[in-house]
Write a protein that holds these residues in place. Structure first.
Motif, PDB file in Angstrom:
ATOM      1  N   PHE A 140       0.868  -1.175   0.000  1.00 28.44           N
ATOM      2  CA  PHE A 140       0.000   0.000   0.000  1.00 28.44           C
ATOM      3  C   PHE A 140       0.910   1.232   0.000  1.00 28.44           C
ATOM      4  N   ASN A 141       0.305   2.365  -0.343  1.00 30.10           N
ATOM      5  CA  ASN A 141       1.050   3.618  -0.248  1.00 30.10           C
ATOM      6  C   ASN A 141       0.138   4.639   0.417  1.00 30.10           C
ATOM      7  N   CYS A 142      -0.098   4.419   1.709  1.00 26.72           N
ATOM      8  CA  CYS A 142      -1.129   5.175   2.421  1.00 26.72           C
ATOM      9  C   CYS A 142      -0.688   6.619   2.680  1.00 26.72           C
ATOM     10  N   THR A 143      -1.585   7.516   2.326  1.00 30.78           N
ATOM     11  CA  THR A 143      -1.337   8.927   2.594  1.00 30.78           C
ATOM     12  C   THR A 143      -1.095   9.148   4.087  1.00 30.78           C
ATOM     13  N   ALA A 144      -1.834   8.443   4.910  1.00 34.08           N
ATOM     14  CA  ALA A 144      -1.794   8.678   6.352  1.00 34.08           C
ATOM     15  C   ALA A 144      -0.696   7.889   7.067  1.00 34.08           C
ATOM     16  N   SER A 175      -1.068  -6.723   9.826  1.00 35.39           N
ATOM     17  CA  SER A 175      -1.133  -6.752   8.353  1.00 35.39           C
ATOM     18  C   SER A 175      -2.215  -5.827   7.800  1.00 35.39           C
ATOM     19  N   ASN A 176      -2.032  -5.424   6.529  1.00 33.15           N
ATOM     20  CA  ASN A 176      -3.087  -4.667   5.854  1.00 33.15           C
ATOM     21  C   ASN A 176      -4.060  -5.594   5.130  1.00 33.15           C
ATOM     22  N   VAL A 180     -12.924   5.283  -1.528  1.00 34.81           N
ATOM     23  CA  VAL A 180     -12.120   5.957  -0.504  1.00 34.81           C
ATOM     24  C   VAL A 180     -10.854   5.144  -0.223  1.00 34.81           C
ATOM     25  N   HIS A 181     -11.020   3.833  -0.165  1.00 38.39           N
ATOM     26  CA  HIS A 181      -9.874   2.949   0.107  1.00 38.39           C
ATOM     27  C   HIS A 181      -8.795   3.110  -0.958  1.00 38.39           C
ATOM     28  N   THR A 212      -5.093   4.385  -0.124  1.00 37.94           N
ATOM     29  CA  THR A 212      -4.016   3.382  -0.094  1.00 37.94           C
ATOM     30  C   THR A 212      -3.410   3.090  -1.469  1.00 37.94           C
ATOM     31  N   GLY A 213      -4.180   3.435  -2.510  1.00 33.06           N
ATOM     32  CA  GLY A 213      -3.736   3.076  -3.855  1.00 33.06           C
ATOM     33  C   GLY A 213      -4.218   1.702  -4.285  1.00 33.06           C
ATOM     34  N   LYS A 214      -4.934   1.009  -3.402  1.00 34.43           N
ATOM     35  CA  LYS A 214      -5.399  -0.357  -3.733  1.00 34.43           C
ATOM     36  C   LYS A 214      -6.873  -0.526  -3.346  1.00 34.43           C
ATOM     37  N   GLU A 215      -7.501  -1.555  -3.935  1.00 36.05           N
ATOM     38  CA  GLU A 215      -8.891  -1.897  -3.594  1.00 36.05           C
ATOM     39  C   GLU A 215      -8.977  -2.431  -2.151  1.00 36.05           C
TER      40      GLU A 215
END
Lengths: 288, 511
Positions: free
Chosen positions: A33-37, A152-153, A182-183, A187-190
């Motif tokens: 993931f590449n989460c903004t937060a 884990s994510n 929104v996800h 995150t960049g992913k489903e």
């Protein structure tokens, strides 16, 4: 010495926030993931040996040798300046460990440990290492009493969990949003794989905690919380839900544009969940 | 004389003190107008320079510092002197204890030991429902805090898991009072995980109880047993400690020519002077005060032969760092293996010296070594063998660095570990840390959960809100708040994580 190796961002021998009791925590480098937060974004990327960090290191702990970054932990004074200049959110201070190294560390701290948690980054990206580590712990007379957890994510497929769950005692799973759009934005992913993973892990009786990050105006809406309630009810049982509060510490500039989540906001969300019949809701003890 | 009279007048007119607090400070000042027990010049000089210290116990030791009565005597026989029949019901048993406490002196004038409460009360609990027991313990607890408001007052429970111990833990977490302080004696073979888990939850709630490594303590004492009193002093039951004197290891190190000189000459010299100081105080108590002619001895609550001398040390961290400087080494105590090893060697040397020096009128004829938790006015001298405030490593590293000291300190050693309040969501972590500490040789396990209102300051409990109130000149109902406020100002202990300096005696009235 064919023991699987892992790229490790950091190891803690004292942690009281990564599962039950006091835990040895191994943070593996790299995330899908590449989460903004993300509050430790330097664990996301993997070093491509570009060398941009070398001049940033005032302690001369980094160098380029034959086109590869070499890190000398003895001179490093943990200023973290290298992390700030890395263009790809990687960490030149990562170390390579094999299973035997971690076992040795666990033995040294054994009386203080309730268990071992593998976190990240996303630990399931180094699945072979995690499975081998947990198998080895369970096969070791002195260490067998330690429970083995993963943070884990959930972006791991069913066959991955099939190999991992038999040697895993508990999973702490993050769901970033119940709204797929929104996800993806966050995150960049489903979110489909994460939701599937939660169900699958719960069916195996190993979902220790489901985590949900509250970001004001982003994931604290009534719709999101209703989505969480519906999902938990559908899951059944009384799985512990941990509400986390978005904070500014460690995040990247884009996330600084978001408001911090207040205690009042978290308490309000927790009350809503409890009223909706979710019994086991945990809120943060500390707000930064 | 003029100065002394002015000081007495200031005490009498101090709006922040209650009449009882004034009476106590006035009595301390009066006692200190008497001549000190006779000391030779060298000892007197070392005392004046505060290389050795009498904890300001007073010039005329007319009572032991700590008295640990065997309350089972009055529970079984009643007391002729107090005109008390032996109790037969739970109400009578609690009432007997409530009366008994007012006849047990100590250095603070309040009882520091109120008994192995579960063992004392269990025989009276047959047929008493859990709810009734809870109500009675709750009233008992309220009585203790309101009439004997001193955090040095200490109750013991365990090592067996039982309903009185559990009820006490339940009440203590609910009321969150400063007094009494509480220790759970824990034995991995006997206590079980459930009561330890309860203790972990209580610590997360109110920083109590303190947990004692029972097998280690039991081994250091005899069949008659031991008690934990005040701030983590371990002493013979049915006896206690006549006095506590202490050596400032930093001051000793400063007077040494080198590391070798420290071990060969300076340390032995000051240890001897502290033995002399100890003996002089004990001689007065035994030969002149008449204390042991009282009813506590006659009725068998205490035995004259069971009083030890506590031989305290403090400022180990500074001493080691001074020696490191003298030898041109950079490593600091708590973080560097060489520095830590010097510390362990000092502890070993202290233990050998204490064992070798014979004292009169002392249990087993020698003192017991004690890692002393500090006084509220100690400046730049870290309690006992602790790592200096604000620089401590994480609790696990902390325990591992200090564990090798623990074998030497039979009369108690407290390390206060700071754990952040995330642990309130995970009290199991406290249980694991405790088990780890005991497996590493820790005698005692004490935690401050950062940001609890109720925190340990120099070994006793205070409420942070009380300290703020006291500073605002409103006075405090509890005696230890005065010490806590003083310690907070003198030593900066509250600047960092809520932590503890450590100690215990009120050095008297401060202007």
């Amino acid at each position: 010495m064919n023991s699987p190796r892992a790229t490790v961002s950091k190891i803690l021998t004292y942690s009281i926030v990564d599962g039950p009791g006091n835990r040895l925590v191994i943070f593996l480098q790299g995330c899908n993931f590449n989460c903004t937060a993300c509050h430790n974004p330097h664990t996301i990327g993997e070093c491509n040996h570009c060398g941009d960090c070398v001049p940033a290191c005032h302690a001369d702990a980094l160098s380029l040798v034959d086109g590869r970054i070499v890190f000398n932990p003895l001179t490093c004074d943990q200023c973290d300046d290298c992390l700030a200049v890395c263009p790809i959110n990687a960490n030149p201070m990562v170390r390579d460990y094999d299973v035997a190294d971690i076992l040795e560390l666990a033995r040294r701290h054994r009386p203080f440990l309730t268990g071992v948690t593998v976190s990240g980054g996303e630990p399931t990206r180094q699945l072979g290492f995690v499975v081998a580590l947990f198998e080895a712990i369970k096969a070791d007379e002195e260490l067998a009493g330690l429970d083995c957890f993963i943070d884990s994510n959930g972006h791991l497929g069913a066959s991955g969990w099939d190999s991992l769950l038999p040697v895993t005692d508990g999973v702490m799973l993050d769901i970033k949003s119940f709204d797929d759009a929104v996800h993806r934005e966050l995150t960049g992913k489903e979110n489909l794989k994460s939701l599937r993973s939660a169900r699958l892990i719960h069916e195996a009786g190993k979902l220790y905690e489901l985590r949900f990050l509250l970001v004001p105006g982003v994931t604290d809406s009534d719709d999101e919380l209703d989505g969480l309630v519906d999902f938990m009810k559908d899951l059944g049982g009384d799985v512990r839900v941990k509400l986390n509060a978005f904070q500014h510490h460690g995040v990247r500039p884009k996330a600084l544009e978001w408001e911090k989540m207040s205690k009042a906001g978290v308490d309000k969300a927790a009350a809503r969940l409890r009223e909706a019949g979710i019994p086991n809701v945990v809120t943060p003890a500390v707000y930064l | 004389m003029q100065d002394k009279l002015r000081k007495l007048r200031n005490i009498a007119n101090d709006v922040t003190l209650s009449p009882a607090q004034k009476a106590r400070y006035l009595s301390l000042e009066a006692e200190n107008m008497l001549a000190y027990p006779s000391l030779d010049t060298e000892t007197q000089d070392a005392l004046d320079e505060r290389v050795i210290c009498d904890m300001y116990e007073g010039h005329a030791p007319y009572k032991p510092r700590y008295v640990l009565p065997d309350y089972s005597v009055v529970m079984q026989n009643g007391s002729e002197y107090l005109e008390l029949p032996a109790p037969e019901t739970l109400d009578e048993a609690i009432n007997t204890l409530m009366i008994a406490y007012h006849h047990v002196p100590s250095v603070t004038g309040m009882p520091v030991y109120i008994g192995q409460l579960d063992e004392l009360l269990l025989p009276f609990c047959e047929g008493v429902s859990d709810e009734t027991l809870y109500e009675k313990i709750k009233l008992f607890w309220r009585y203790l805090d309101r009439t004997l408001p001193d955090a040095f007052m200490h109750a013991n429970i365990g090592p067996k898991d039982n309903r009185v111990a559990r009820t006490i833990l339940r009440v203590d977490a609910e009321l969150k009072q400063i007094a009494p302080n509480l220790t759970l004696l824990y034995d991995p073979q006997e206590s079980g995980d459930e009561i330890l888990a309860m203790a972990g939850s209580n610590i997360a709630e109110c920083c109590k109880p303190h947990i004692a490594n029972h097998p280690v303590h039991a081994d250091a004492f005899d069949e008659r047993g031991y008690g934990i009193v005040s701030c983590y002093n371990v002493l013979p039951l049915a006896g206690g400690a006549s006095t506590l004197t202490r050596v400032n290891l930093k001051e000793v190190a400063l007077r040494a020519s080198s590391e070798a000189g420290f071990f060969a000459e300076t340390l032995p010299y000051y240890l001897e002077l502290n033995f002399r100081l100890t003996q002089a105080r004990i001689d007065y108590l035994f030969d002149e005060s008449g204390f042991f002619d009282g009813f506590l001895v006659k009725e068998g609550w205490i035995d004259k032969d069971r009083f030890t001398a506590m031989f305290g040390i403090f400022a180990m961290a500074e001493a080691v760092n001074v020696l490191q400087d003298k030898e041109g080494r950079e490593g600091r105590y708590g973080f560097d293996d060489t520095a830590n090893a010097i510390g362990h060697r000092i502890s070993e040397a202290l233990a050998e010296a204490v064992e070798a020096r014979s004292l009169d009128n002392v249990w087993r004829s020698h003192a017991l070594l004690h890692s002393q938790a500090g006084l509220s006015d100690d400046v730049e001298a870290t309690p006992g063998v602790r790592i200096p405030y604000g620089t401590e490593p994480d609790p696990v590293t902390h325990v591992q660095a200090l564990a090798p000291h623990h074998q030497y300190y039979d009369a108690g050693i407290s390390e206060i570990l700071t754990v952040d309040e995330s642990v309130t969501n995970n009290p199991e972590a406290l249980v694991q840390l405790c088990k780890g500490a005991f497996a590493s040789g820790f005698r005692e396990f004490t935690v401050n959960v950062a940001s609890n209102d109720l925190v340990r300051v120099t070994g006793y409990m205070v409420r942070l809100s009380d300290i703020r109130k006291f500073r605002d000149q409103q006075g405090s109902r509890t005696n230890t708040t005065v010490l806590g406020a003083e310690a907070a100002e003198m030593t900066g202990i509250l600047d960092r994580k809520p932590r503890v300096v450590g100690n215990e005696l009120s050095p008297g009235y401060r202007q």
